[in-house]
Write an enzyme that holds these catalytic residues in place. Sequence first.
Site, mmCIF file in Angstrom:
data_model
loop_
_atom_site.group_PDB
_atom_site.id
_atom_site.type_symbol
_atom_site.label_atom_id
_atom_site.label_comp_id
_atom_site.label_asym_id
_atom_site.label_seq_id
_atom_site.Cartn_x
_atom_site.Cartn_y
_atom_site.Cartn_z
ATOM 1 N N GLN A 177 3.984 8.507 2.926
ATOM 2 C CA GLN A 177 4.500 7.824 4.121
ATOM 3 C C GLN A 177 3.381 7.327 5.033
ATOM 4 O O GLN A 177 3.666 6.718 6.076
ATOM 5 C CB GLN A 177 5.446 8.739 4.898
ATOM 6 C CG GLN A 177 6.690 9.160 4.151
ATOM 7 C CD GLN A 177 7.674 8.017 3.927
ATOM 8 O OE1 GLN A 177 7.478 6.887 4.381
ATOM 9 N NE2 GLN A 177 8.750 8.306 3.215
ATOM 10 N N SER A 197 2.899 6.283 -3.350
ATOM 11 C CA SER A 197 4.077 5.771 -4.042
ATOM 12 C C SER A 197 4.147 4.262 -3.887
ATOM 13 O O SER A 197 4.061 3.736 -2.771
ATOM 14 C CB SER A 197 5.338 6.409 -3.463
ATOM 15 O OG SER A 197 6.500 5.874 -4.074
ATOM 16 N N HIS A 199 6.694 2.113 -4.358
ATOM 17 C CA HIS A 199 7.889 1.484 -3.787
ATOM 18 C C HIS A 199 8.039 1.700 -2.286
ATOM 19 O O HIS A 199 8.930 1.136 -1.654
ATOM 20 C CB HIS A 199 9.157 1.945 -4.532
ATOM 21 C CG HIS A 199 9.603 3.338 -4.228
ATOM 22 N ND1 HIS A 199 10.593 3.612 -3.327
ATOM 23 C CD2 HIS A 199 9.211 4.528 -4.736
ATOM 24 C CE1 HIS A 199 10.798 4.925 -3.280
ATOM 25 N NE2 HIS A 199 9.966 5.495 -4.125
ATOM 26 N N THR A 235 3.006 6.680 -22.502
ATOM 27 C CA THR A 235 2.441 5.343 -22.434
ATOM 28 C C THR A 235 2.435 4.833 -20.994
ATOM 29 O O THR A 235 3.414 4.978 -20.263
ATOM 30 C CB THR A 235 3.263 4.377 -23.311
ATOM 31 O OG1 THR A 235 3.303 4.890 -24.647
ATOM 32 C CG2 THR A 235 2.653 2.986 -23.311
ATOM 33 N N CYS A 320 15.273 11.962 -1.306
ATOM 34 C CA CYS A 320 15.155 12.961 -2.372
ATOM 35 C C CYS A 320 15.867 14.265 -2.040
ATOM 36 O O CYS A 320 16.004 15.133 -2.892
ATOM 37 C CB CYS A 320 13.687 13.243 -2.667
ATOM 38 S SG CYS A 320 12.787 11.814 -3.288
#
Length: 376
Positions: A177, A197, A199, A235, A320
């Site tokens: 954040q 993160s 996104h 991968t 979350c």
Amino acid sequence: MIYLDSAATAPMRKEAIAAYAEAAEKAFGNTQSLHDAGSAAADYVVSCRKLWGQFLNVRSDGIYFTGNASEANQLAIRSLLNGRPTTCRQIVSTKLEHASVLSTLHELEKQGYTIDYIEVDRFGQVDMKAFEQAVSEKTALVVMQLVNSEMGAVQPVKECAQIAKRFGVPLHSDIVQGFGKLPVDITSWGVASAVCSAHKIGGPKGVGIAYLDPSIHWQSVYEGTTHQNGFRAGTIDVPGIVSATIAAKLAISEQPNSYEHAQKLQDYLLAHLPEGVAATGEVTTKSPFIQGLILPHVEGQWMMLDCNRAQIAISTGTACKIGYGEAMSAMLAMGTEPDAARKFIRISFHRETSTRDLDEFIQVVDHSLAEFTSSL
């Protein structure tokens, strides 16, 4: 829809979408393959690592890519613990951490670690005297987030890392954040590991970024893994990583202006809050991008649904944690009564949020509170 939930996920940048499409077409190879298509894909990842090293002011060989920041938190914490002496079984943290960290600490407690949760004040600030007393040569790891997801409290990560370093203890920080919103300098802070993160800054979902200081000993969670020096199996998502890197580059370049914009929005919101609505956190030290609000006599879930009916997206805490008490643990840690904690809502800003958006939100809240009161 008026979108006031960027702390959950930010709208994806057009440049990041274009970068994803281009990389998906040109860098489709598996980075583990030895042919030219694999080498081309690997070159993209090397370039992205170098850029992330610059963004965080760290060595690029300590950058790793994961499926999300929650996974990155779990892997970084466990990898560092695997490299610590077996006699060190204490972890120092707070109850304001992200759900991915708190769940990991709960699992580690079952495995024999002692978790010392340092108290925070009513603004979410860690008690530094108690923190300093808790850390010792027996401490295995300090876990301290940069910015809290519920009300935006900013912790003194640099100061905590310096105290931990006196005892040779590494510090892990979830900076999800904070990155792209506040100035970040991992090396000068002395942080051993950090997690971002994609996104949250206008990049794609499904890409987490982890940094582990290459000078600090760590051991892989997955025995026998060859991908990314053993940090994570699987991968690598090259297009996602490229897209995330473009989003990060833009967020870093915009960071000072974005912060100033968020401060103006915060000031406007606080000056126009409906009567009885209380803001959480200390306005002079918290992140202005996140606004935790406690309603006078309406539960947060009810207000969230009412806003949604008016096509305004808000939340009742970290995405979350939905279904698991949401912001309850953070609010209780700050000394908020359980009844008040259930009246918590959160709004969060991005670069396109306007005062007009806030006017719409304030109007809905004001009308809903009045309507609820009249129905009693």
